[in-house]
Enzyme design. Structure first.
Site, PDB file in Angstrom:
ATOM      1  N   ASP A   1      69.524  72.870   4.563  1.00  0.00           N
ATOM      2  CA  ASP A   1      68.863  71.611   4.943  1.00  0.00           C
ATOM      3  C   ASP A   1      67.382  71.785   4.593  1.00  0.00           C
ATOM      4  O   ASP A   1      66.754  72.752   5.030  1.00  0.00           O
ATOM      5  CB  ASP A   1      69.087  71.426   6.450  1.00  0.00           C
ATOM      6  CG  ASP A   1      68.394  70.218   7.057  1.00  0.00           C
ATOM      7  OD1 ASP A   1      67.822  69.407   6.314  1.00  0.00           O
ATOM      8  OD2 ASP A   1      68.455  70.095   8.305  1.00  0.00           O
TER       9      ASP A   1
ATOM     10  N   GLU B   1      61.341  72.510  10.820  1.00  0.00           N
ATOM     11  CA  GLU B   1      60.892  71.273  10.176  1.00  0.00           C
ATOM     12  C   GLU B   1      59.781  70.583  10.948  1.00  0.00           C
ATOM     13  O   GLU B   1      60.022  69.649  11.693  1.00  0.00           O
ATOM     14  CB  GLU B   1      62.066  70.323   9.950  1.00  0.00           C
ATOM     15  CG  GLU B   1      62.957  70.069  11.138  1.00  0.00           C
ATOM     16  CD  GLU B   1      64.137  69.155  10.758  1.00  0.00           C
ATOM     17  OE1 GLU B   1      63.927  68.141  10.091  1.00  0.00           O
ATOM     18  OE2 GLU B   1      65.267  69.493  11.145  1.00  0.00           O
TER      19      GLU B   1
ATOM     20  N   HIS C   1      66.405  73.307  14.142  1.00  0.00           N
ATOM     21  CA  HIS C   1      67.728  73.490  14.756  1.00  0.00           C
ATOM     22  C   HIS C   1      68.469  74.621  14.064  1.00  0.00           C
ATOM     23  O   HIS C   1      68.246  74.877  12.876  1.00  0.00           O
ATOM     24  CB  HIS C   1      68.531  72.192  14.596  1.00  0.00           C
ATOM     25  CG  HIS C   1      68.491  71.647  13.192  1.00  0.00           C
ATOM     26  ND1 HIS C   1      69.442  71.945  12.251  1.00  0.00           N
ATOM     27  CD2 HIS C   1      67.566  70.881  12.540  1.00  0.00           C
ATOM     28  CE1 HIS C   1      69.115  71.362  11.099  1.00  0.00           C
ATOM     29  NE2 HIS C   1      67.979  70.716  11.242  1.00  0.00           N
TER      30      HIS C   1
ATOM     31  N   GLU D   1      60.527  71.138   5.362  1.00  0.00           N
ATOM     32  CA  GLU D   1      61.612  71.839   6.054  1.00  0.00           C
ATOM     33  C   GLU D   1      62.235  72.890   5.153  1.00  0.00           C
ATOM     34  O   GLU D   1      62.450  72.648   3.962  1.00  0.00           O
ATOM     35  CB  GLU D   1      62.691  70.825   6.454  1.00  0.00           C
ATOM     36  CG  GLU D   1      63.920  71.443   7.119  1.00  0.00           C
ATOM     37  CD  GLU D   1      64.940  70.408   7.563  1.00  0.00           C
ATOM     38  OE1 GLU D   1      64.950  69.287   7.013  1.00  0.00           O
ATOM     39  OE2 GLU D   1      65.737  70.729   8.461  1.00  0.00           O
TER      40      GLU D   1
ATOM     41  N   ASP E   1      64.562  64.112   2.550  1.00  0.00           N
ATOM     42  CA  ASP E   1      65.263  65.120   3.348  1.00  0.00           C
ATOM     43  C   ASP E   1      66.711  65.155   2.872  1.00  0.00           C
ATOM     44  O   ASP E   1      67.427  64.168   2.978  1.00  0.00           O
ATOM     45  CB  ASP E   1      65.168  64.735   4.835  1.00  0.00           C
ATOM     46  CG  ASP E   1      65.624  65.854   5.762  1.00  0.00           C
ATOM     47  OD1 ASP E   1      66.403  66.728   5.326  1.00  0.00           O
ATOM     48  OD2 ASP E   1      65.211  65.838   6.933  1.00  0.00           O
TER      49      ASP E   1
ATOM     50  N   HIS F   1      73.366  70.176  13.212  1.00  0.00           N
ATOM     51  CA  HIS F   1      72.578  70.491  14.404  1.00  0.00           C
ATOM     52  C   HIS F   1      73.467  71.270  15.358  1.00  0.00           C
ATOM     53  O   HIS F   1      74.259  70.705  16.090  1.00  0.00           O
ATOM     54  CB  HIS F   1      72.040  69.219  15.062  1.00  0.00           C
ATOM     55  CG  HIS F   1      70.942  68.575  14.259  1.00  0.00           C
ATOM     56  ND1 HIS F   1      69.749  68.158  14.799  1.00  0.00           N
ATOM     57  CD2 HIS F   1      70.848  68.314  12.935  1.00  0.00           C
ATOM     58  CE1 HIS F   1      68.967  67.661  13.846  1.00  0.00           C
ATOM     59  NE2 HIS F   1      69.626  67.731  12.702  1.00  0.00           N
TER      60      HIS F   1
HETATM   61 MN    MN Z   1      66.561  67.906   7.012  1.00  0.00          MN
HETATM   62 MN    MN Z   2      66.983  69.594   9.707  1.00  0.00          MN
END
Ligand code: MN
Ligand code: MN
Length: 298
Positions: free
Chosen positions: A96, A189, A156, A284, A85, A164
């Site tokens: 992200d 995600e 998010h 994600e 990630d 976030h």
């Molecule tokens: Mn992530």
């Molecule tokens: Mn994330």
């Protein structure tokens, strides 16, 4: 592109896609967790971005917020399910993303189901901006494929220098959630685990990610210097002590971060682990709603 989305999001997303190709071509059983994290961060920088947060290397039941430190000795095994990630930011505009890799045939279908769940969620957002419908799509794919979502982790919204931001996007149906609106940038995600798993994460012992909550003078020269260093390089984005520890005597930076945490100027993120110790997969993407259409950034 007729867009209200800042151009930096598009650039960050492009870098994230290129780094995914690098991961797929280079990370395998035998790769060291620390080495992979450092190389991903270097690939981001080489392309003109900065890491949006420390690269997460979640092995098996380790689900989120595990970022290798300097003393990391872990090596990817053929049997492992590894969630990578990572995030890219340019001027605080964040992309992200994550992928899961495994060489274990036993878990191939877990990975495929998780990718299908992400795709189903994306298909929903194209026609329906209700956040509750996204979670419903993820959990119904999970169930159909014989797996279950982690129920206490969410996608998010993102905002400049905030990974976030205001809205959570659960991986299960929940009532009374807001709508996504034009110009929202957000990450979806899904995390899926085995049908006999607990299906939620608990905090593990390690803490290796920190972020600044607010910049304020403490009156202590050493603490203020740490604050200035972090603010100048990260603002409120998460960081790894590994990135800065070379500028301090051994152990000193962690001590200072703990002091700042006591003063509520810094927050830390514990590693999150599947409660029953079962492997978890995660995929994600970050995306944006642009004039009613959906743009996948990563
Ligand atoms: Mn992530
Ligand atoms: Mn994330």
């Amino acid at each position: 592109m007729n867009t209200r989305i800042p151009e930096q999001y598009v650039k960050s997303g492009k870098i994230a896609r290129e780094v995914r190709q690098w991961i797929l071509g280079n990370v395998r059983a035998g790769s060291g967790l620390l080495d992979v994290a450092e190389k991903i961060e270097a690939e981001i920088v080489r392309r003109g971005g900065q890491p949006a947060f420390p690269t997460g290397m979640g092995v098996n039941e380790v689900t989120a917020h595990y970022a290798p430190q300097e003393d990391e000795v872990g090596v990817i095994q053929e049997s492992d399910v590894v969630k990578i990630d990572y995030g890219v930011h340019i001027d605080g505009y964040i992309a992200d993303t994550s992928i899961t890799i495994t060489e274990n045939p036993q878990y191939q279908s877990l990975l495929e189901a998780t990718e299908k769940a992400l795709q189903a969620a994306i298909d929903v957002v194209k026609r329906d901006k209700r956040i509750g419908e996204i979670g419903k799509a993820i959990s119904s794919v999970a169930e159909r494929e014989g797996y279950r979502p982690i129920n206490n982790l969410s996608g998010h919204t993102v905002e400049q220098y905030q990974v976030h931001a205001g809205k959570s996007i659960p991986n299960l149906y929940a009532p009374n959630l807001p709508m996504l609106k034009n110009a929202d940038v957000f990450a979806i995600e899904p995390f899926l685990t085995l049908p006999d798993a607990a299906g939620y994460v608990i905090e593990g012992p390690q803490v290796n990610i920190f972020s600044l909550i607010v910049r304020r003078k403490t009156g202590n020269k050493e603490l203020d210097e740490v604050m200035d260093l972090i603010w100048n390089e990260r603002k409120t984005l998460p960081f790894s002590p590994r990135w800065y520890s070379g500028r301090f005597k051994e152990g000193r930076l962690l001590f200072l971060l703990r002091e700042l945490e006591k003063r509520r100027l810094v927050t830390s993120y514990a590693t999150l682990v599947e409660a029953s110790g079962k492997p978890v997969a995660q995929f994600e993407h970050t995306m944006a709603i642009d004039d009613g259409g959906l743009v996948i950034l990563t």
